[in-house]
Scaffold this motif. Structure first.
Motif, mmCIF file in Angstrom:
data_model
loop_
_atom_site.group_PDB
_atom_site.id
_atom_site.type_symbol
_atom_site.label_atom_id
_atom_site.label_comp_id
_atom_site.label_asym_id
_atom_site.label_seq_id
_atom_site.Cartn_x
_atom_site.Cartn_y
_atom_site.Cartn_z
ATOM 1 N N TRP B 146 11.187 26.589 59.864
ATOM 2 C CA TRP B 146 11.292 25.131 59.727
ATOM 3 C C TRP B 146 10.093 24.537 58.998
ATOM 4 C CZ3 TRP B 146 15.551 22.751 59.675
ATOM 5 C CH2 TRP B 146 16.620 23.167 60.476
ATOM 6 N N LEU B 147 8.917 25.132 59.266
ATOM 7 C CA LEU B 147 7.705 24.638 58.606
ATOM 8 C C LEU B 147 7.786 24.869 57.092
ATOM 9 C CD1 LEU B 147 5.181 23.316 59.790
ATOM 10 C CD2 LEU B 147 4.051 25.520 59.663
ATOM 11 N N THR B 148 8.287 26.035 56.720
ATOM 12 C CA THR B 148 8.450 26.331 55.291
ATOM 13 C C THR B 148 9.481 25.377 54.686
ATOM 14 O OG1 THR B 148 8.130 28.629 55.919
ATOM 15 C CG2 THR B 148 8.744 28.233 53.656
ATOM 16 N N ALA B 149 10.563 25.159 55.440
ATOM 17 C CA ALA B 149 11.591 24.230 54.954
ATOM 18 C C ALA B 149 10.999 22.824 54.801
ATOM 19 C CB ALA B 149 12.769 24.203 55.923
ATOM 20 N N CYS B 154 9.146 18.433 51.382
ATOM 21 C CA CYS B 154 8.146 17.456 50.920
ATOM 22 C C CYS B 154 7.989 17.548 49.406
ATOM 23 C CB CYS B 154 6.791 17.725 51.567
ATOM 24 S SG CYS B 154 6.705 17.238 53.276
ATOM 25 N N ALA B 155 7.932 18.795 48.896
ATOM 26 C CA ALA B 155 7.746 18.984 47.451
ATOM 27 C C ALA B 155 8.881 18.353 46.660
ATOM 28 C CB ALA B 155 7.654 20.467 47.130
ATOM 29 N N VAL B 156 10.075 18.372 47.238
ATOM 30 C CA VAL B 156 11.235 17.792 46.559
ATOM 31 C C VAL B 156 11.245 16.279 46.737
ATOM 32 C CG1 VAL B 156 13.756 17.659 46.609
ATOM 33 C CG2 VAL B 156 12.635 19.874 46.700
ATOM 34 N N LEU B 157 11.034 15.838 47.983
ATOM 35 C CA LEU B 157 11.207 14.409 48.294
ATOM 36 C C LEU B 157 10.128 13.526 47.689
ATOM 37 C CD1 LEU B 157 12.391 14.883 51.958
ATOM 38 C CD2 LEU B 157 13.760 14.115 50.030
ATOM 39 N N ILE B 158 8.991 14.125 47.331
ATOM 40 C CA ILE B 158 7.933 13.341 46.714
ATOM 41 C C ILE B 158 8.403 12.821 45.346
ATOM 42 C CG2 ILE B 158 6.528 14.934 45.305
ATOM 43 C CD1 ILE B 158 5.125 13.138 48.295
ATOM 44 N N LEU B 263 0.043 16.502 53.281
ATOM 45 C CA LEU B 263 1.494 16.697 53.187
ATOM 46 C C LEU B 263 1.787 17.797 52.182
ATOM 47 C CD1 LEU B 263 2.934 13.070 52.920
ATOM 48 C CD2 LEU B 263 3.268 14.659 54.791
ATOM 49 N N PRO B 264 2.583 18.778 52.544
ATOM 50 C CA PRO B 264 2.884 19.802 51.549
ATOM 51 C C PRO B 264 3.641 19.196 50.376
ATOM 52 C CG PRO B 264 3.581 20.480 53.757
ATOM 53 C CD PRO B 264 3.238 19.027 53.835
ATOM 54 N N GLY B 265 3.266 19.587 49.191
ATOM 55 C CA GLY B 265 3.991 19.124 48.008
ATOM 56 C C GLY B 265 3.348 17.931 47.332
ATOM 57 N N ALA B 266 2.639 17.093 48.094
ATOM 58 C CA ALA B 266 1.967 15.944 47.476
ATOM 59 C C ALA B 266 0.574 16.404 47.047
ATOM 60 C CB ALA B 266 1.877 14.811 48.466
ATOM 61 N N GLY B 267 -0.106 15.623 46.261
ATOM 62 C CA GLY B 267 -1.434 16.050 45.827
ATOM 63 C C GLY B 267 -2.262 14.877 45.376
ATOM 64 N N VAL B 428 12.342 18.026 34.646
ATOM 65 C CA VAL B 428 12.431 18.701 35.949
ATOM 66 C C VAL B 428 10.992 18.915 36.414
ATOM 67 C CG1 VAL B 428 13.120 20.831 37.135
ATOM 68 C CG2 VAL B 428 14.605 19.834 35.402
ATOM 69 N N PRO B 429 10.599 18.411 37.606
ATOM 70 C CA PRO B 429 9.202 18.556 38.029
ATOM 71 C C PRO B 429 8.818 20.010 38.292
ATOM 72 C CG PRO B 429 10.516 17.576 39.782
ATOM 73 C CD PRO B 429 11.413 17.682 38.585
ATOM 74 N N MET B 430 7.548 20.324 38.034
ATOM 75 C CA MET B 430 7.079 21.709 38.157
ATOM 76 C C MET B 430 6.705 22.079 39.601
ATOM 77 S SD MET B 430 7.098 23.405 35.321
ATOM 78 C CE MET B 430 8.492 22.634 34.530
ATOM 79 N N ALA B 431 6.208 21.097 40.364
ATOM 80 C CA ALA B 431 5.707 21.413 41.714
ATOM 81 C C ALA B 431 6.762 22.104 42.588
ATOM 82 C CB ALA B 431 5.176 20.152 42.386
ATOM 83 N N PRO B 432 8.028 21.627 42.644
ATOM 84 C CA PRO B 432 9.006 22.337 43.480
ATOM 85 C C PRO B 432 9.243 23.780 43.008
ATOM 86 C CG PRO B 432 9.829 20.165 42.908
ATOM 87 C CD PRO B 432 8.611 20.387 42.089
#
Lengths: 157, 505
Positions: B146-149, B154-158, B263-267, B428-432
């Motif tokens: 779940w943590l990985t999910a 987060c990486a997608v929803l950002i 937050l994972p995915g944000a920076g 298409v964003p690179m982070a995801p």
């Protein structure tokens, strides 16, 4: 992003995802396990396929006024002159990868640097310096990082 | 205390300190060059870390990323071209200050705010990580799944304004991660009969392909003529007064950056944008924003570096990257056998403390090194771009090749580079993609392990209290993300970062 490019991208991604799904779903099951080696890539492939189709539908339904408001990132992107230069750089990378095992690092990198400098519009002084730069990089990798780099080989000739 | 002393020995030696200095200089140089990002600097640095001990390798990444993000403020202020996406939020403000003869002051404000923000993020990381790791020790495959999910979500929803494309990026990353031999049965997956792909897609060629190749190709196009704004003789004059005046913003930026960074995915990029907007909203003089007002610089400068430090919290504690830079760093940690996760704090606590000491050094060095880069800015901007691009390309080839001494890795790099160029052109964003690539194996492994435990049932995934909690948070985030995606069709952050490459041309 234009409607057409989104339509093309969506179709390509849907095809790629569908292909990955078909490939992965043909993998044999793992006896005694609830999921096989193909479960995860098949799920990812199917999802990509669906999302590609969604992108197509979104592009198709997009109002025309949004089509006109392409982002500034697109400005000049269609200039064939620069697209050709970029393609030449990619071709040069491929050529370097192919020739590296035969010509060795020093020859390949010198030629690579010289041609890419020409493509990027450098002056002759920069091009004349390419053997020195190659030697410097070669020295850094082989002497400081102890990486073995390919040497010139006559086997191919 | 004993572990802290061991950590000091790991840091205060010739190899690590030399690495810190060299990585700092490299980070400052790349960050100060318009159009080249901190992530690209890290991707180019990774092949070198392969030949280093674990602590110097991480030291190189931490210092290089901090310096590159900070140096990105220099071309922002002097050329009105953001050096990195994190600087884009306040480029106009810094440039407006420079036009009034305060360009040096704009940069020193960013330097010192970044240093303070970075140290704040470090303090939060230092004190929160050991406690979180104790919680992490009780995690099973269900919680990790779940943590990985959550991290991937987060990486997608950002990227709420382009949710479909972010999801596409994620699934491309997951597919790339699935290439190679299946760990469970040894079956070859998506290798298309190639023996070179049996070991999977090598991490370093993939990183270089994703981040360096598109940037170099983007920069092949000629840059527009730019005028360098002259810097005043004493850029430190008035700095203390400004920082004291906007101390509230400084604190707010540091806190917000830490929260966003964790937050994972944000920076740092997103943190800087949010902080600048918040600074304007809470300011008593919002009308001055955009005309060379230092308030936003203080807050956003603190924010981007505190986010950089805080992004290491999920990375160190759970092995879930906070942003693209920590995603690359996690790959390096695995490569070095210093696996991130709660065990790091029990089995290799000295390594954890060593990384903490490096954070302090990097953040403190930021001020004198940043000042040095400011003094050398004119010379850095004059480095011939064709030469720089060509040499970087040679390093790309060498970096991809030298990991396994395999030419096939060069072709993997080129293929992924072409894919990245096409995906970037289609926004298409690179982070995801990178998070999918790094977290894909972890997600699959924990999913399959959990499924084996439950005998194929999915209900078991939500039977343990912590896994239910994380599942609820993940689903709640998806609900919020989908709603905001429907509301916003374009966001200022995306629009501005999209401009960076163009302005650099």
């Amino acid at each position: 992003m234009s409607r057409r490019s989104d339509l093309v991208a969506g179709a390509v991604l849907a095809l790629a995802g569908g292909f990955a799904f078909l490939w992965a779903s043909r993998l044999p099951d793992a006896p005694g396990f609830a999921a096989g080696p193909g479960t995860f890539p098949a799920f990812a492939g199917a999802s990509l396929c669906v999302l590609g189709l969604v992108l197509c539908v979104q592009a198709w339904l997009r109002p025309l006024h949004r089509v006109a408001s392409a982002g500034p990132g697109d400005a000049g992107a269609s200039s064939p002159y620069w697209v050709w230069r970029e393609a030449l750089i990619v071709g040069l990378l491929v050529a370097a990868g192919l020739l590296l095992p035969y010509l060795g690092f020093l020859v390949t990198s010198t030629a690579f640097l010289a041609i890419s400098l020409l493509i990027c519009g450098s002056g002759w002084i920069g091009i004349a310096l390419t053997p020195v730069i190659s030697l410097l990089i070669y020295f850094c990798f082989t002497s400081l990082l102890h990486v073995s780099l390919p040497e010139f080989s006559l086997k191919v000739f | 205390m004993e572990q802290f002393l061991s950590a000091s020995h790991l840091v205060f030696n010739v190899q690590t300190l030399t690495t810190i200095l060299v990585a700092s200089a490299f980070g400052l140089f790349v960050g100060a060059i318009p159009g080249l990002s901190a992530t690209m600097a890290i991707a180019l640095l990774v092949p070198f870390t392969f030949y280093m001990d674990p602590v110097p390798a991480i030291a190189a990444i931490v210092t290089c990323s901090a310096m590159a993000i900070t140096a990105g403020d220099i071309p922002s202020a002097l050329l009105r071209i953001p050096g990195t996406p994190a600087s884009a939020a306040y480029t106009d403000e810094a440039y407006a200050m420079a036009r009034t003869g305060k360009g040096g002051l704009a940069i020193t404000i960013s330097l010192v705010s970044s240093c303070i923000g970075g140290l704040f993020g470090f303090a939060v990381l230092m004190f929160s990580a050991p406690y979180l790791s104790k919680l992490g020790l009780s995690f099973s495959s269900f919680e990790y799944f779940w943590l990985t999910a959550l991290g991937l979500s987060c990486a997608v929803l950002i990227n709420a304004s382009r949710l479909t494309k972010a999801l596409i990026g994620l699934f491309i990353g997951l597919l790339l991660a699935a290439v190679g031999t299946d760990p469970l049965t040894g079956t070859a997956r998506l290798t298309f009969g190639s023996t070179a792909l049996l070991g999977g897609i090598s991490f370093i060629p993939a990183m270089i392909g994703l981040f360096a190749i598109p940037e170099i190709l983007r920069n092949v196009r000629p840059s527009k003529a730019t005028t360098i704004v002259p810097v005043e003789r004493n850029p430190w004059a008035g700095l203390g007064r400004i920082l004291w005046k906007y101390r509230q913003g400084l604190c707010r930026g540091s806190v917000l950056g830490t929260v966003v960074g964790a937050l994972p995915g944000a920076g740092g990029d997103i943190a800087a944008w949010m902080s600048y907007t918040m600074s304007k909203r809470f300011s008593s003089e919002p009308e001055k924003f955009g005309s060379g007002h230092p308030e936003g610089l203080v807050e956003a400068g603190a924010s981007n570096n505190s986010a950089l430090s805080a992004s290491w919290i999920p990375a160190m504690v759970f092995g879930i990257p906070g942003d693209t830079i920590t995603a690359i760093a996690i790959g390096v940690l695995y490569m070095k056998g210093m696996n991130p996760g709660p065990q790091l704090f029990t089995t290799h606590a000295e390594n954890y403390y060593a990384v903490m000491i490096i954070f302090v050094i990097a953040n403190i060095l930021m001020v004198p090194f940043g000042y040095l880069a400011l003094m050398l800015a004119r010379q850095i901007f004059r480095v011939p771009r064709p030469m720089l691009q060509s040499v970087i390309l040679v390093f790309c080839i060498l970096g991809a090749y030298s990991i396994n001494n395999a030419v096939s890795d060069i072709f993997i790099m080129i293929a992924i580079g072409i894919l990245a160029v096409w995906l970037e052109a289609n926004r298409v964003p690179m982070a995801p993609i990178i998070l999918g690539l790094v977290l894909g194996p972890l997600l699959e492994q924990n999913f399959l392990t959990s499924l084996s435990i439950t005998g194929g049932g999915l209900l078991g995934f939500v039977e343990r209290p912590i896994s239910v909690g994380i599942a609820i948070v993940t689903l709640a985030m998806w609900s919020v993300g989908i709603v905001s995606s429907l509301r916003s069709r374009d966001d200022p952050y995306e629009a501005a970062t999209r401009n960076i490459g163009n302005e650099a041309r």
